[in-house]
Design a protein around this motif. Structure first.
Motif, PDB file in Angstrom:
ATOM      1  N   VAL A 115      79.012  40.521   6.009  1.00  0.00           N
ATOM      2  CA  VAL A 115      77.683  40.418   5.419  1.00  0.00           C
ATOM      3  C   VAL A 115      77.771  40.500   3.896  1.00  0.00           C
ATOM      4  O   VAL A 115      77.019  39.850   3.183  1.00  0.00           O
ATOM      5  N   SER A 116      78.712  41.258   3.393  1.00  0.00           N
ATOM      6  CA  SER A 116      78.878  41.394   1.945  1.00  0.00           C
ATOM      7  C   SER A 116      79.405  40.115   1.310  1.00  0.00           C
ATOM      8  O   SER A 116      78.959  39.707   0.247  1.00  0.00           O
ATOM      9  N   SER A 117      80.343  39.474   1.974  1.00  0.00           N
ATOM     10  CA  SER A 117      81.039  38.338   1.367  1.00  0.00           C
ATOM     11  C   SER A 117      80.569  36.976   1.867  1.00  0.00           C
ATOM     12  O   SER A 117      80.818  35.972   1.223  1.00  0.00           O
ATOM     13  N   GLY A 118      79.948  36.944   3.032  1.00  0.00           N
ATOM     14  CA  GLY A 118      79.566  35.672   3.626  1.00  0.00           C
ATOM     15  C   GLY A 118      80.740  34.937   4.250  1.00  0.00           C
ATOM     16  O   GLY A 118      80.643  33.756   4.565  1.00  0.00           O
ATOM     17  N   ARG A 157      77.286  35.803   8.745  1.00  0.00           N
ATOM     18  CA  ARG A 157      77.419  34.876   7.608  1.00  0.00           C
ATOM     19  C   ARG A 157      76.046  34.353   7.179  1.00  0.00           C
ATOM     20  O   ARG A 157      75.754  34.254   5.989  1.00  0.00           O
ATOM     21  N   ARG A 175      70.555  36.213   2.007  1.00  0.00           N
ATOM     22  CA  ARG A 175      70.394  37.211   0.939  1.00  0.00           C
ATOM     23  C   ARG A 175      70.809  36.639  -0.409  1.00  0.00           C
ATOM     24  O   ARG A 175      70.119  36.814  -1.408  1.00  0.00           O
ATOM     25  N   THR A 222      73.212  35.884   7.479  1.00  0.00           N
ATOM     26  CA  THR A 222      72.528  36.975   6.789  1.00  0.00           C
ATOM     27  C   THR A 222      72.962  37.026   5.331  1.00  0.00           C
ATOM     28  O   THR A 222      72.128  37.126   4.421  1.00  0.00           O
ATOM     29  N   ALA A 223      74.257  36.951   5.109  1.00  0.00           N
ATOM     30  CA  ALA A 223      74.770  36.965   3.731  1.00  0.00           C
ATOM     31  C   ALA A 223      74.253  35.764   2.950  1.00  0.00           C
ATOM     32  O   ALA A 223      73.825  35.899   1.793  1.00  0.00           O
TER      33      ALA A 223
END
Length: 177
Positions: free
Chosen positions: A4-7, A104, A110, A106-107
């Motif tokens: 989620v942080s990096s996609g 992915r 965002r 979600t990232a």
């Protein structure tokens, strides 16, 4: 958290080795979909902390071995199908139906809707070949639209002025009056 942080794609993350992690710069390297090139991927400080805790708890694998390992049975790299099964068990427990690719998405949502990131930057981070693919993640929220329209309607209208050198009749003929 790292996804989620990096996609990053699940298959990319599952291939990360200890040598692919740059702790100082808070990024890691993945082999992107459709290429054999290693590409740098930024991660949040929180995701790097979670990764460090995971490696501290489970041990650091050999230099060229993937960092994500199975916790059941003999020590071996975590496969895509095993990771999917982990997520299925979590879904059963929580009553959800998330997929690995949802992380992915979600990232991407965002990032694409963050006013501090350009769409071109998000495309580069997600490693999309086409900007149109990244553009699909742009969402206009009703609240944002309402606020933007209210600001538009309450701004004073700019009064057009023309140089005194122009004949007022000419200005009226060209621009209306």
């Amino acid at each position: 958290m790292l996804s989620v942080s990096s996609g990053s794609r699940a298959s990319e993350l599952l291939g990360v080795t200890p040598g692919d992690i740059d702790w100082a710069r808070q990024l890691f390297y993945v082999v992107s979909k459709g290429t054999d090139e290693r590409e740098a991927v930024p991660a949040s400080p929180q995701a790097m902390t979670v990764l460090a805790a995971y490696l501290d708890r489970n041990g650091l694998p050999a230099a060229r071995e993937p960092v994500f390992r199975t916790l059941r049975g003999p020590d071996r790299p975590l496969t895509y199908f095993a990771m999917r099964r982990v997520l299925q068990r979590v879904n059963d427990r929580l009553g959800t139906n998330w997929t690995l690719h949802d992380l992915r998405h979600t990232a991407a949502n965002r990032m694409a809707n963050d006013p501090n990131l350009t769409l071109a930057q998000v495309r580069a981070i997600l490693r999309h070949a086409d900007l149109a693919t990244t553009g699909r993640y742009l969402n206009a929220r009703v609240e944002d639209l309402f606020d933007a329209l209210q600001a538009h309607y309450t701004r004073p209208r700019v009064q057009r002025t023309f140089s005194a050198a122009y004949d007022p009749a000419d200005v009226k003929a060209v621009f209306g009056g």
